[in-house]
Structure formats: structure tokens, C-alpha cells
Design an enzyme around this catalytic site. Sequence first.
Site: not given
Length: 485
Positions: A50, A145, A175, A213, A237
Site C-alpha cells: 500500500r 488462508k 502449505h 508450537e 492444516h
Amino acid sequence: DMVTPMSIVIFGATGDLAKKKLYPAVYQLMFGCPGAPLVPQNANVVGYGRSPVALDDFLAKQCVNVKGGQKEKFLKQCSFFSGPYDSPDSYKGLHEHLLKLEGGGKANRLFFFSIPPQIFGDVVKCIHTSAKAPGGGWTRLILEKPFGRDSASFAELDACTSKLFTEDEIFRIDHYLGKEIVLNIQAMRFGNQIFESFWNKEHIRSVQIVFKEDLGTGGRGGYFDQSGIIRDIMQNHLLQVLIWLAMEPPAKYDRKSVAEQKVKVLKAIPPLKMKDTFLGQFGKNTWECSGGKVHQEPGYLDDETVPAGSRCPTYAGVVLEINNARWKGVPFLMRAGKGLDERMAEVRITFKPQSFNSIIPGDSNELVLRIQPDEAVYFKYLNKVPGWDPKRAAPVVMDMSYTKSFPDIYVADAYERMFLNTAKGDGSLFVGSGELTEAWRIFTPLLHEIDAKRPEPVIYPFGARAPAGMDEFAAKYGITMAKSW
Ligand code: BG6
């Protein structure tokens, strides 16, 4: 096609994904992968954003993760174009910019959408009217996504892309479908009689698909709070991994046949229920490090970009069932969380215990596909313990780790494969519109219930293995949440 000039336009080029994944992936394909370049080295890589920025500053910041001897050459192929996302004039400008780089004749163009879905529609329209590939070259859109936040918003999004581009021109990326081990599921299942003949409810007791994670939301809290772990990780996923595990073999490995089988297995999954769902949120934690220093890790609610009092789940366990001949009665547990003790993703398939062996007590066989880190396949089985006692057996592990078995193989990052397949026009690893309709059908009622009722999540300390109560939740379905082995 290594001859026709090619342009890769990245919308949202100043963002996090572009920096972490997209620029490094494009570099690898042009200059970094062993052997011949996979994408023409004179491809034009155009960042779109932008606000205007000085090219040098932009590249210094967004290409820090590009590593390799030919970086200078790559940077010469990069440019930046600024403009609003919704003004056709700006895309006319982009088109002129691209024509100059491409030489004015036939060219191919790939547009990567690393932007919020609210503006997908405008961008699609503007590309269609003003920036399609010239001279009969192809135009392909890679969409990232989130593809909406429920059934209705996805339908709206899908309507605006499918009006102007065909399904063959749209590449919806997940991915996880570009990761080695996920791709290996098909090879293992359909290439080995031993696995395929056991791949059903007669032999399999449960399936777990796990994502962990060890990071929080670190500044992405604003985005994350809008979605939560179920929309961020599971609906896409983990569900894609589940599909590859559960689907029937496609007649061919082309986009159409694969999509058909994927939709078919999804249709056998009933909508998720609150009673089969466990929710958690990480809280702060303090611990002592070596040298007596005290380390403090903030909780989810301490992130300034997270609204006060948010009950957004950063952890979820969800059990789903597949009502078809192969799977009826086998619980599939998906669990995903941030702020846990490790970064890990795996599939754990637990087989039913041996029923007729009274001599050696049976322990369940388990097959683990470790997606990350350190790609590997393990199989746990019962083996006699060496020694005098002929009845003493213990579980041992057959271990196929990638670094041992394929020491010299280049394991590409998932985004490299996704870019490459788009350039080749191979859509078999992308997410079809029909699949997303089904995926949202399965998840929407649960998500709406969570949004409306705001159930209180179980707070777990940052760095925990799992929230308290999650083991018991899994046990209700006969599932043991073993640690990795
Ligand atoms: C993204 C999620 O899609 O996947 C992130 O939005 C998450 O929250 C990431 O961290 C995980 O990807 P990977 O490849 O590191 O497992």
C-alpha cells in the site's frame, strides 16, 4: 516453461509471510536448489504494498532470510510497486510496470495473495480487468488462508473468485500439503501392501494428528484473536493431513481426481460437537534458568494486541469420526496448541492390540509419521528381549529418519514446492473449492457455538506439555497421548 518471461507478484510484500517464507522460496527456486533452476532466473519478482518504500530499504528488510551466493543477482530481479488494493488505475500502473520488465510480448504471471480475505475480491477484479498476462500467457492466483471464517463467508469469497477465474487458475495454498512427510503418506499407504491392508477400522484403534508450537502469538495476537487455534491450524492444516490419511486412492494424481476423493471422505464426517472438544489458553509462566536467573514468559492475555478478557483458544483437542466402511468407529483426535513445550507436528496411528497371543502380552503397534522437526517414520512393535526368558518382550522402534536414510537429499521448504507446482500448473496439491465447502460445513457449527457462548478455556502455563485435563479427555476415546519416541 523456462523461455516465456515470467512475473511473480506478491501482494502483501511488506508482511511477515513474505519475509519469512515467500522471498526465500522464490530465491531457492531461481538460484538455490541443487541442479538446474526450477523457475527462470530472469523472472521478475514484484512486491506490491500500500505505501511507497525505498526499494533498497524494502529489500534489506524483506529479504533478510534469503541466503545464498547468488543473492545479489536475485535482488536485481526484484522491484516494488505501491498502490491501493482497490483502485483499477493502480493495477493499470502495475500492468505497465510488468510489461516493461517482461519486454512487451507474451508473458506468464503468478499473483500471490498474502493479504486479508476482505480485500481478495477487489484484487481479483482489478487483476482481471487490468493486469492479466499479455500475449496469451497464463495468469495464476495463489491464495493464502484464511479462506473466510465460516461457511457463509467462504461462499461469498469463493463466488467472487470463481466468477472471474476458472478453478484451474486458482491455487489455494495449504502449505502442509507441501511438506515431505505429508506427501509421504500416499507413498506409504498405496505403495506398501503391509500398510494398506491394515489401514482400516479392523486394525486401527485411533489416529492422532498433532501440532505443537513453543511460541506464543508474539505480536500477531490481533490476527490470532480473530481466528483462534481451530481456524488457524485445524480447519486447514490438520484437516488436510487427515484427508490424506483417510481418503481412498484417486484414479489419477491430477487435480480433478484428487479433489473428488478428498471431497468424498469429507462428506462422511459429521459436524463437530462441543462435547468432543477441549479448549485451552496459555497463561504466563516463570521458571529458573541456569545461573539462578528467573525467566518470565507472558501469557496470551498479556499480549498487548489481544483484547482484555479474551477467551480465544490457543489450544484445542477435537475428536471427529468418519462414517464410512473403512473408518466407522475409529476416533480421529486432532490436537493443536501454541505456547507449549516444543515445536512438533506428527501423525500417530495406534493399532489394535493383538487379541489371541496369550504367551507374550500384546502391546499396541504404533506408526508415527513425524512431520517436523527432523522428518521421520517410526514403527513400534513387540520384540523379544535378548536373554534367557523366551516370553519376555518389549516394544522397540523401527526408525527411518530422513537424515539417516536420505543424507544427501534436498528437503525443500513447503512454499518452494507450492510456488513450483503453481508455475508448472499442477493443482493436485492445492485445496479445491468443494473441499473448503465441506471443511467449513464440518467446523462452522462448533465455531459459531464457541464464538457465541465463549466457553472458558483451561489455562495452562506457557511451556506445558498439554493443558491439565487433556490426557483424561483423550482417554475417554481410548487414546493415550504418548510423548514422541
Ligand atoms: C500458519 C499459522 O498457517 O502455520 C501459524 O497461521 C503457524 O500460526 C504456522 O505458526 C505453522 O507452520 P509450520 O510450517 O511452521 O508448521
